[in-house]
Design a protein around this motif. Structure first.
Motif, PDB file in Angstrom:
ATOM      1  N   ILE A 195       0.844  -1.199   0.000  1.00 20.81           N
ATOM      2  CA  ILE A 195       0.000   0.000   0.000  1.00 20.81           C
ATOM      3  C   ILE A 195       0.882   1.254   0.000  1.00 20.81           C
ATOM      4  O   ILE A 195       0.669   2.183  -0.778  1.00 20.81           O
ATOM      5  CB  ILE A 195      -0.962   0.010   1.209  1.00 20.81           C
ATOM      6  N   VAL A 196       1.889   1.267   0.867  1.00 22.72           N
ATOM      7  CA  VAL A 196       2.812   2.407   0.946  1.00 22.72           C
ATOM      8  C   VAL A 196       3.517   2.618  -0.400  1.00 22.72           C
ATOM      9  O   VAL A 196       3.546   3.726  -0.942  1.00 22.72           O
ATOM     10  CB  VAL A 196       3.853   2.200   2.070  1.00 22.72           C
ATOM     11  N   ALA A 197       4.070   1.530  -0.930  1.00 26.66           N
ATOM     12  CA  ALA A 197       4.814   1.637  -2.193  1.00 26.66           C
ATOM     13  C   ALA A 197       3.897   2.031  -3.357  1.00 26.66           C
ATOM     14  O   ALA A 197       4.321   2.746  -4.261  1.00 26.66           O
ATOM     15  CB  ALA A 197       5.521   0.320  -2.494  1.00 26.66           C
ATOM     16  N   SER A 198       2.643   1.588  -3.325  1.00 21.99           N
ATOM     17  CA  SER A 198       1.723   1.939  -4.420  1.00 21.99           C
ATOM     18  C   SER A 198       1.373   3.424  -4.392  1.00 21.99           C
ATOM     19  O   SER A 198       1.263   4.064  -5.445  1.00 21.99           O
ATOM     20  CB  SER A 198       0.452   1.092  -4.351  1.00 21.99           C
ATOM     21  N   TYR A 199       1.215   3.985  -3.187  1.00 27.14           N
ATOM     22  CA  TYR A 199       0.957   5.428  -3.085  1.00 27.14           C
ATOM     23  C   TYR A 199       2.140   6.242  -3.607  1.00 27.14           C
ATOM     24  O   TYR A 199       1.972   7.286  -4.233  1.00 27.14           O
ATOM     25  CB  TYR A 199       0.700   5.819  -1.631  1.00 27.14           C
ATOM     26  N   LEU A 200       3.350   5.765  -3.323  1.00 27.02           N
ATOM     27  CA  LEU A 200       4.566   6.551  -3.616  1.00 27.02           C
ATOM     28  C   LEU A 200       5.293   6.064  -4.871  1.00 27.02           C
ATOM     29  O   LEU A 200       6.444   6.416  -5.103  1.00 27.02           O
ATOM     30  CB  LEU A 200       5.513   6.481  -2.403  1.00 27.02           C
ATOM     31  N   VAL A 201       4.595   5.280  -5.689  1.00 28.63           N
ATOM     32  CA  VAL A 201       5.233   4.587  -6.813  1.00 28.63           C
ATOM     33  C   VAL A 201       5.884   5.523  -7.837  1.00 28.63           C
ATOM     34  O   VAL A 201       6.812   5.130  -8.545  1.00 28.63           O
ATOM     35  CB  VAL A 201       4.210   3.654  -7.512  1.00 28.63           C
ATOM     36  N   ARG A 202       5.464   6.771  -7.887  1.00 29.39           N
ATOM     37  CA  ARG A 202       6.009   7.703  -8.886  1.00 29.39           C
ATOM     38  C   ARG A 202       7.338   8.303  -8.451  1.00 29.39           C
ATOM     39  O   ARG A 202       7.943   9.079  -9.191  1.00 29.39           O
ATOM     40  CB  ARG A 202       4.984   8.815  -9.176  1.00 29.39           C
ATOM     41  N   MET A 203       7.791   7.978  -7.242  1.00 33.45           N
ATOM     42  CA  MET A 203       9.058   8.500  -6.720  1.00 33.45           C
ATOM     43  C   MET A 203       9.998   7.348  -6.365  1.00 33.45           C
ATOM     44  O   MET A 203       9.575   6.350  -5.811  1.00 33.45           O
ATOM     45  CB  MET A 203       8.811   9.313  -5.425  1.00 33.45           C
TER      46      MET A 203
END
Length: 273
Positions: free
Chosen positions: A100-108
Motif C-alpha cells: 500500500i505504501v509503495a503503491s501510493y509513492l510509486v512515482r518517486m
C-alpha cells in the motif's frame, strides 16, 4: 489533566506522528509505516467546504464501515467465519502494508523499485495502480471488499508524490487512459500543491480536531482489539496482531514462517498506546 494536543497547542499532524512513533511505526519500515486517516469524503465538489460535516469521513468508523451496506457485509463475514479462514474477523486485508505504501509513492524513487520488486519485477495492471484520489477513496470506503486502506503522512505535505515527474511508463487502463500524474479532485484545480494545502487544512480543521480521537481509538487505542473492536466492526485476521502472537512458542517452523510472511506482506496492527 489537559494535554497540549487537547489545548490545540500542537497540530493534529504532529500528534498523529507522535502516536505512530509511540506505536513503533517508522518511515524506515514499509511494513510498519506511519498510518494516517482518510479525513475527507468529498472528492467531487468544485470547492471544498470545511464547515460542512458531510465533507468529512466518519472518523468514528473504520474504512470497512463507512457505508451501511458495506458494514453489514463485514458483520456477516464475521458471523459466518468463512470456511477458508482460520479465524473469526471482519477483515482479511489491512489498512497499511508495504505494498500500500509503495503503491501510493510509486512515482518517486526508491519507492518505484520497491513497488516493482514487491510485484515480482514490474508495475501492476494499470487499472489497479494508484491513479486517482477519488477512485481510491471509493474503493477503500465503498466498492472493494478487500480494500480498507488508510493514508500515509505524505498526503498532507508532499505534492511531489502526485506527479509522474520521472516519466515512468505506468501503463494504460482498459478505458484507454494512459497513467501519468495522479488525478486530483475538482477542488484542487489539477494542482498538487493546492491539493496538499487544502488536505492539510482539512486535517487541522475544527471538525477533524473534534472527532480525531475516535479514529485514534480504532487504530492505536482501546477499540483496536477485543470486544470493543468487535463492536466497532474493527477486527482483523489474528496474524495482523503481531505483538499479540508469541512467535517464540510456535515450534512448527512452517507455521512460524507462514505467519511472518503474512505479516510482512499484508501489514501489522500498531502497538497499542
Amino acid at each position: 489533566v489537559s494535554f497540549p494536543w487537547q489545548k490545540r497547542e500542537i497540530s493534529n499532524f504532529d500528534y498523529l506522528m507522535y502516536l505512530n512513533t509511540l506505536a513503533g511505526r517508522s518511515y524506515n519500515d514499509y511494513m510498519q509505516y506511519p498510518v494516517f486517516p482518510w479525513v475527507l469524503a468529498d472528492y467531487h465538489s468544485e470547492t471544498l467546504n470545511l464547515t460542512n460535516p458531510h465533507t468529512f469521513r466518519d472518523l468514528s468508523k473504520p474504512m470497512g464501515a463507512q457505508t451501511v451496506e458495506r458494514k453489514r457485509k463485514f458483520i456477516q463475514r464475521y458471523n459466518e467465519v468463512e470456511k477458508n479462514l482460520s479465524a473469526q474477523c471482519h477483515y482479511c486485508t489491512h489498512y497499511s502494508s508495504a505494498i500500500i505504501v509503495a503503491s501510493y509513492l510509486v512515482r518517486m524513487e526508491p519507492f518505484t523499485q520497491t513497488f516493482c520488486s514487491l510485484q515480482g519485477g514490474s508495475f501492476d495492471v494499470a487499472d489497479r495502480m494508484f491513479h486517482s484520489v477519488k477512485s481510491t477513496w471509493e474503493s477503500a470506503s465503498r466498492d472493494n471488499m478487500s480494500d480498507v486502506r488508510e493514508l500515509i503522512p505524505e498526503f498532507f505535505y508532499l505534492p511531489e508524490f502526485l506527479t509522474n515527474a520521472n516519466g515512468f511508463e505506468l501503463g494504460c487502463m482498459q478505458d484507454g487512459t494512459v497513467l501519468g500524474d495522479v488525478h486530483l479532485p475538482p477542488w484542487a484545480d489539477g494542482d498538487p500543491h493546492k491539493f496538499i494545502l487544502l488536505h492539510r487544512q482539512a486535517l487541522e480543521s475544527d471538525y477533524v480536531s473534534a472527532h480525531l480521537h475516535r479514529w485514534i481509538d480504532l487504530i492505536f487505542g482501546h477499540r483496536q482489539h477485543g470486544s470493543a473492536a468487535v463492536e466497532a466492526v474493527n477486527t482483523y485476521h489474528p496474524y495482523f496482531y503481531g505483538d499479540k502472537m508469541d512467535l517464540n512458542n510456535i515450534k512448527d517452523p512452517l507455521i512460524k514462517s507462514t505467519i511472518l510472511g503474512f505479516i510482512s506482506n499484508f501489514g501489522q496492527i500498531p502497538k497499542q498506546v
